[in-house]
Design an enzyme around this catalytic site. Structure first.
Site, PDB file in Angstrom:
ATOM      1  CB  ILE A 186      46.711 -32.675 140.330  1.00  8.85           C
ATOM      2  CG1 ILE A 186      46.544 -32.847 139.001  1.00  8.85           C
ATOM      3  CG2 ILE A 186      45.225 -31.950 140.809  1.00  8.85           C
ATOM      4  CD1 ILE A 186      45.744 -33.615 137.895  1.00  8.85           C
ATOM      5  CG  ASN A 230      41.876 -32.280 147.720  1.00 11.71           C
ATOM      6  OD1 ASN A 230      41.411 -31.849 148.411  1.00 11.71           O
ATOM      7  ND2 ASN A 230      41.402 -31.634 146.528  1.00 11.71           N
ATOM      8  CE1 TYR A 276      51.088 -31.002 150.489  1.00  9.92           C
ATOM      9  CE2 TYR A 276      51.954 -32.817 151.708  1.00  9.92           C
ATOM     10  CZ  TYR A 276      51.589 -32.225 150.850  1.00  9.92           C
ATOM     11  OH  TYR A 276      53.338 -31.715 150.169  1.00  9.92           O
ATOM     12  CD  GLU A 307      57.475 -37.544 140.534  1.00  5.78           C
ATOM     13  OE1 GLU A 307      56.622 -37.175 140.964  1.00  5.78           O
ATOM     14  OE2 GLU A 307      59.040 -37.388 141.159  1.00  5.78           O
ATOM     15  CB  CYS A 345      57.512 -37.926 147.490  1.00 10.27           C
ATOM     16  SG  CYS A 345      56.459 -38.959 146.956  1.00 10.27           S
ATOM     17  CB  CYS A 373      56.950 -40.688 143.910  1.00  7.22           C
ATOM     18  SG  CYS A 373      55.537 -39.506 143.833  1.00  7.22           S
TER      19      CYS A 373
END
Length: 130
Positions: free
Chosen positions: A46, A48, A51, A58, A89, A92
């Site tokens: 999600i 925004n 950023y 995940e 990333c 995560c």
């Protein structure tokens, strides 16, 4: 622990991609976390406009699972609209190492035709620990 069907797990992660909110990157990602008793928790990325407030699929799946009291994560599948299995990333990877340290992680591509299976430790060796 329940036996896991990796193709079904990947299919659910691919399905979760459909709910992604990605107006900026156009890069949908989906995830499916599975608990020891077989419960599945889906997540998607999600974005925004600010950023730094964006959250990855995940982390959505794992945070959602934990917020619902589902803490014994045994598997996590991650899918993205790429040709090769997606690579989580660093943030995560760190969250996976802490919230799902014993999980088998399945990374896949846009159609689930390529699956890379690894442990959380393989995904982030020497992860940060307090």
């Amino acid at each position: 622990m329940i036996p896991l069907d990796e193709k079904e797990l990947v299919r659910k992660a691919l399905s979760a991609m459909k709910n992604a909110y990605v107006p900026y990157s156009k890069f949908p990602v989906g995830a499916c976390a599975v608990t020891a008793d077989g419960e599945e928790v889906l997540g998607c990325n999600i974005e925004n406009a600010s950023y730094g407030l964006t959250i990855c699929a995940e982390r959505v799946a794992l945070f959602k699972a934990y917020s619902e009291g589902k803490k014994d994560i045994v598997a996590l599948a991650v899918a993205a609209n790429v040709d090769e299995p997606v690579s989580p990333c660093g943030a995560c990877r760190q969250v996976i190492s802490e919230l799902a340290p014993k999980a088998i992680v399945y990374l896949t591509n846009k159609d689930g035709s390529k699956i890379k299976r690894m442990t959380a430790e393989e995904l982030l060796p020497y992860g940060f620990k307090l």
